[in-house]
Write a protein that holds these residues in place. Structure first.
Motif, PDB file in Angstrom:
ATOM      1  N   PHE A   1       0.933  -1.171  -0.123  1.00 15.47           N
ATOM      2  CA  PHE A   1      -0.059  -0.064  -0.077  1.00 15.47           C
ATOM      3  C   PHE A   1       1.025   1.378  -0.028  1.00 15.47           C
ATOM      4  O   PHE A   1       1.720   1.244   0.831  1.00 15.47           O
ATOM      5  CB  PHE A   1      -0.987   0.070   1.113  1.00 15.47           C
ATOM      6  N   TYR A   2       0.623   2.061  -0.950  1.00 12.86           N
ATOM      7  CA  TYR A   2       1.526   3.054  -1.136  1.00 12.86           C
ATOM      8  C   TYR A   2       0.878   4.480  -1.375  1.00 12.86           C
ATOM      9  O   TYR A   2      -0.001   4.657  -1.990  1.00 12.86           O
ATOM     10  CB  TYR A   2       2.503   2.936  -2.288  1.00 12.86           C
ATOM     11  N   TRP A   3       1.334   5.471  -0.605  1.00 13.16           N
ATOM     12  CA  TRP A   3       0.815   6.837  -0.563  1.00 13.16           C
ATOM     13  C   TRP A   3       1.784   7.664  -1.450  1.00 13.16           C
ATOM     14  O   TRP A   3       2.831   7.858  -1.246  1.00 13.16           O
ATOM     15  CB  TRP A   3       0.885   7.781   1.030  1.00 13.16           C
ATOM     16  N   ALA A   4       1.031   8.385  -2.643  1.00 16.24           N
ATOM     17  CA  ALA A   4       1.837   8.772  -3.648  1.00 16.24           C
ATOM     18  C   ALA A   4       1.812  10.257  -3.326  1.00 16.24           C
ATOM     19  O   ALA A   4       1.834  10.923  -4.540  1.00 16.24           O
ATOM     20  CB  ALA A   4       0.913   8.348  -5.086  1.00 16.24           C
ATOM     21  N   GLY A   5       1.255  10.952  -2.320  1.00 15.81           N
ATOM     22  CA  GLY A   5       1.469  12.144  -2.247  1.00 15.81           C
ATOM     23  C   GLY A   5      -0.145  12.929  -2.473  1.00 15.81           C
ATOM     24  O   GLY A   5      -0.013  14.314  -2.415  1.00 15.81           O
ATOM     25  N   LYS A   6      -1.310  12.145  -2.774  1.00 13.36           N
ATOM     26  CA  LYS A   6      -2.409  12.728  -3.095  1.00 13.36           C
ATOM     27  C   LYS A   6      -3.385  12.773  -1.846  1.00 13.36           C
ATOM     28  O   LYS A   6      -3.119  11.913  -0.642  1.00 13.36           O
ATOM     29  CB  LYS A   6      -2.860  11.918  -4.089  1.00 13.36           C
ATOM     30  N   GLY A   7      -4.351  13.516  -1.931  1.00 16.64           N
ATOM     31  CA  GLY A   7      -5.178  13.651  -0.753  1.00 16.64           C
ATOM     32  C   GLY A   7      -4.844  14.607   0.384  1.00 16.64           C
ATOM     33  O   GLY A   7      -3.792  15.449   0.098  1.00 16.64           O
ATOM     34  N   THR A   8      -5.330  14.759   1.434  1.00 12.46           N
ATOM     35  CA  THR A   8      -5.123  15.834   2.410  1.00 12.46           C
ATOM     36  C   THR A   8      -4.048  15.331   3.397  1.00 12.46           C
ATOM     37  O   THR A   8      -3.976  13.992   3.584  1.00 12.46           O
ATOM     38  CB  THR A   8      -6.220  16.123   3.297  1.00 12.46           C
ATOM     39  N   THR A   9      -3.309  16.015   4.401  1.00 15.43           N
ATOM     40  CA  THR A   9      -2.161  15.520   5.118  1.00 15.43           C
ATOM     41  C   THR A   9      -2.566  16.086   6.412  1.00 15.43           C
ATOM     42  O   THR A   9      -2.087  15.487   7.421  1.00 15.43           O
ATOM     43  CB  THR A   9      -0.884  16.002   4.585  1.00 15.43           C
ATOM     44  N   ARG A  10      -3.260  17.086   6.742  1.00 13.78           N
ATOM     45  CA  ARG A  10      -3.420  17.536   8.017  1.00 13.78           C
ATOM     46  C   ARG A  10      -4.925  17.807   8.521  1.00 13.78           C
ATOM     47  O   ARG A  10      -5.408  18.403   9.300  1.00 13.78           O
ATOM     48  CB  ARG A  10      -2.876  18.951   8.203  1.00 13.78           C
ATOM     49  N   ILE A  11      -6.039  17.065   7.917  1.00 14.73           N
ATOM     50  CA  ILE A  11      -7.267  17.147   8.040  1.00 14.73           C
ATOM     51  C   ILE A  11      -7.608  15.622   8.067  1.00 14.73           C
ATOM     52  O   ILE A  11      -7.538  14.916   7.300  1.00 14.73           O
ATOM     53  CB  ILE A  11      -7.993  17.790   6.819  1.00 14.73           C
ATOM     54  N   PRO A  12      -8.495  15.299   9.287  1.00 16.36           N
ATOM     55  CA  PRO A  12      -8.779  16.273  10.262  1.00 16.36           C
ATOM     56  C   PRO A  12      -7.972  16.725  11.428  1.00 16.36           C
ATOM     57  O   PRO A  12      -7.996  17.318  12.266  1.00 16.36           O
ATOM     58  CB  PRO A  12     -10.126  15.287  11.021  1.00 16.36           C
ATOM     59  N   SER A  13      -6.875  15.835  11.404  1.00 17.78           N
ATOM     60  CA  SER A  13      -5.448  16.202  12.382  1.00 17.78           C
ATOM     61  C   SER A  13      -4.455  15.473  11.566  1.00 17.78           C
ATOM     62  O   SER A  13      -4.402  14.798  10.589  1.00 17.78           O
ATOM     63  CB  SER A  13      -5.941  15.407  13.663  1.00 17.78           C
ATOM     64  N   PRO A  14      -3.140  15.874  12.205  1.00 12.63           N
ATOM     65  CA  PRO A  14      -1.819  15.496  11.639  1.00 12.63           C
ATOM     66  C   PRO A  14      -1.602  13.848  12.060  1.00 12.63           C
ATOM     67  O   PRO A  14      -2.580  13.514  12.942  1.00 12.63           O
ATOM     68  CB  PRO A  14      -0.764  16.263  12.561  1.00 12.63           C
ATOM     69  N   GLY A  15      -0.979  13.445  10.986  1.00 15.34           N
ATOM     70  CA  GLY A  15      -0.826  12.147  11.158  1.00 15.34           C
ATOM     71  C   GLY A  15      -1.853  11.101  10.893  1.00 15.34           C
ATOM     72  O   GLY A  15      -2.008   9.917  11.237  1.00 15.34           O
ATOM     73  N   THR A  16      -2.761  11.589   9.919  1.00 12.91           N
ATOM     74  CA  THR A  16      -4.089  11.021   9.532  1.00 12.91           C
ATOM     75  C   THR A  16      -4.092  10.246   8.048  1.00 12.91           C
ATOM     76  O   THR A  16      -4.843   9.652   7.566  1.00 12.91           O
ATOM     77  CB  THR A  16      -5.227  11.598   9.899  1.00 12.91           C
ATOM     78  N   TYR A  17      -2.935  10.839   7.474  1.00 10.09           N
ATOM     79  CA  TYR A  17      -3.002  10.353   5.802  1.00 10.09           C
ATOM     80  C   TYR A  17      -2.295   9.166   5.621  1.00 10.09           C
ATOM     81  O   TYR A  17      -1.733   8.520   6.793  1.00 10.09           O
ATOM     82  CB  TYR A  17      -2.119  11.489   5.074  1.00 10.09           C
ATOM     83  N   GLY A  18      -1.901   8.846   4.467  1.00  8.96           N
ATOM     84  CA  GLY A  18      -1.215   7.634   4.207  1.00  8.96           C
ATOM     85  C   GLY A  18      -2.255   6.252   4.084  1.00  8.96           C
ATOM     86  O   GLY A  18      -3.349   6.420   4.401  1.00  8.96           O
ATOM     87  N   PRO A  19      -1.627   5.095   3.602  1.00  7.97           N
ATOM     88  CA  PRO A  19      -2.498   3.789   3.291  1.00  7.97           C
ATOM     89  C   PRO A  19      -3.133   3.452   4.643  1.00  7.97           C
ATOM     90  O   PRO A  19      -2.269   3.470   5.584  1.00  7.97           O
ATOM     91  CB  PRO A  19      -1.608   3.142   2.553  1.00  7.97           C
ATOM     92  N   LEU A  20      -4.175   2.658   4.428  1.00 11.36           N
ATOM     93  CA  LEU A  20      -4.856   2.202   5.752  1.00 11.36           C
ATOM     94  C   LEU A  20      -5.483   1.026   5.283  1.00 11.36           C
ATOM     95  O   LEU A  20      -6.096   0.865   4.410  1.00 11.36           O
ATOM     96  CB  LEU A  20      -5.870   3.127   6.305  1.00 11.36           C
ATOM     97  N   ILE A  21      -5.215  -0.192   6.002  1.00 15.70           N
ATOM     98  CA  ILE A  21      -5.826  -1.150   5.899  1.00 15.70           C
ATOM     99  C   ILE A  21      -6.125  -1.838   7.020  1.00 15.70           C
ATOM    100  O   ILE A  21      -5.795  -1.989   8.058  1.00 15.70           O
ATOM    101  CB  ILE A  21      -4.794  -2.305   5.125  1.00 15.70           C
ATOM    102  N   SER A  22      -7.325  -2.898   7.009  1.00 16.33           N
ATOM    103  CA  SER A  22      -8.055  -3.210   8.156  1.00 16.33           C
ATOM    104  C   SER A  22      -7.934  -4.649   8.361  1.00 16.33           C
ATOM    105  O   SER A  22      -7.797  -5.170   9.286  1.00 16.33           O
ATOM    106  CB  SER A  22      -9.743  -2.955   8.283  1.00 16.33           C
TER     107      SER A  22
END
Length: 452
Positions: A183-204
């Motif tokens: 899973f790779y975050w390519a720099g797209k989407g938001t980074t500080r909304i709703p709070s810092p440290g919530t961006y990047g790939p996520l898997i359950s």
């Protein structure tokens, strides 16, 4: 021996896993759970930047750090059970997240075709209230290094936050007993909304099931007894080889008369930098004769080049040395404590096996003896001003040893061969205290180090 037994254990594990593993379920970031009749293994390691964590048949690695978060160590596992709006919600109340790249590797899989199911649920964007509605998580997914999801957005695919979505890939080919999901975050989407440290790939959760009928008990399988027999046979052969090598003296069963007197130095604090024998061999091109720059009673001297570009001179001390081990350690401490412009610097030493090597700074013009009395092509034309500078430099070095240093040392072996010349003919005294290491049959001098 422990490493050998560990190798045998790995062989046994390899045989058993390659023969039996064909299905796997992982609850990413959470405890062991039952879901749809399958047991999802726990994945509770905290993780972190450049972290690699291995379990029995699988592992994960995480790359990157949430630099904009005050507590980056707490961000690689997400837990949120405040809004249980999902069916089978326990599987989706935790997830694993990464700032850049998150990779799961499943190994020891049977060769064949598999269905890989990836379970997602956005549990960090709680609702569309106020600014959180602008949050967007976008990332890519690769399976076996092939891009299978481009600009994937969990909320868009599931129809909102706190809604589960499962992406199935029914024809994943496994040919080398290994499956890689990234899973790779390519720099797209938001980074500080709703709070810092919530961006990047996520898997359950991750599920891997075969598209073929697994082998039945005893069908096309090697029995446990056969596997045990193979391992025992291999172990017996290795024990036989090790025993033969030990008997022949290659594994420590050596005559103590052949051992160097410093073999018991290993593990002692020599109060100076330590080099490995491999480093020294690389620097000197395995003690190439072309790099030999001198020979003394102590043994040969080689020039070398460290990986950082530093030129060095390596003294390979003779195994015929009569000096006591503890006394040598003390002298290394004394030499390493001496710092003066007219004393040669000791960079460190190497005590490995029957090798005792001293690493000094490299002096480009060799010794004063070579400059004055060496082969004609090596002699240097020294005018009286240069000779005067060399003599004064030697005197300054001796004055430091005798009167200025905290440790008062009498050299007792000042001669042209023990004065080295640098690139600009800057003189430096060497071999103080080391003269004791000369083999007795190669010197007639009493070189005992004197005190104050």
């Amino acid at each position: 021996m422990l490493s050998f037994l560990g190798s045998v254990q790995l062989v046994l594990i390899y045989f058993s896993l390659v023969l039996e593993l064909y299905e796997l379920h992982i609850n990413c970031g959470g405890k062991e759970r039952e879901f749809n009749g399958s047991k999802y293994e726990a994945d509770e390691d905290v993780g972190g930047p450049a972290k690699y964590f291995a379990v029995n048949n699988w592992a994960f690695s995480s790359t990157g750090s949430f630099t904009d978060n005050k507590n980056p160590k707490d961000n690689f596992i997400v837990t949120n059970a405040s809004e249980l709006l999902l069916n089978d919600a326990l599987l989706y109340t935790t997830a694993r997240i990464s700032p850049i790249s998150l990779t799961y590797i499943v190994y020891c899989l049977l060769t064949g075709s598999y269905t890989v199911s990836l379970h997602f649920a956005e549990i960090m964007f709680t609702s569309d209230r106020n600014h959180t509605g602008f949050a967007r998580r976008v990332f890519d997914v690769y399976i076996q290094e092939e891009l299978v999801l481009k600009d994937f957005n969990i909320v868009d695919e599931a129809g909102g936050a706190w809604k589960a979505v499962v992406k199935k890939f029914p024809l994943v080919d496994v040919r080398s007993h290994m499956l890689e999901i990234r899973f790779y975050w390519a720099g797209k989407g938001t980074t500080r909304i709703p709070s810092p440290g919530t961006y990047g790939p996520l898997i359950s959760a991750i599920s891997v099931v075969p598209n073929f009928h697994p082998p039945l008990e005893g069908e096309k399988k090697i029995s446990t007894g056969t596997v045990a027999g193979i391992v025992v046979s291999i172990a017996g052969l290795i024990f036989f080889v090790l025993g033969f090598l030990w008997w022949r003296g290659y594994l420590g069963h050596k005559n103590t008369m052949d051992q160097a007197p410093w073999t018991d130095l290993t593990g002692l604090d020599l109060h100076t930098s330590s080099f490995t024998l491999t480093q020294i061999k690389v620097a000197t091109n395995n003690f190439d004769a072309a790099n030999k720059i001198g020979e003394g009673g102590f043994g040969p001297v080689y020039k070398g080049l460290l990986s950082d570009g530093t030129m060095i001179a390596v003294k390979q001390l003779s195994s015929k040395s009569k000096q006591g081990t503890r006394e040598f350690v003390n002298e290394i401490g004394i030499i390493s404590a001496l710092q003066h412009p007219h004393l040669v610097n000791l960079y460190g030493c190497c005590v490995e096996g029957n090798q005792l090597l001293l690493v000094y700074e490299y002096m480009e013009n060799n010794s004063l003896a070579r400059a004055l009395f060496g082969p004609e092509e090596c002699q240097l034309k020294l005018d009286w001003r240069t000779r005067h500078k060399i003599c004064v430099g030697i005197a300054k070095g001796l004055a430091y040893l005798h009167e200025e240093s905290r440790l008062k040392i009498v050299h007792r072996d000042i001669k042209a061969t023990n004065v080295l010349l640098g690139k600009d003919l800057h003189p430096k005294i060497s071999d103080f205290g080391l003269a004791k290491l000369d083999p007795e049959e190669k010197t007639h001098l009493s070189t005992r180090v004197a005190g104050t």
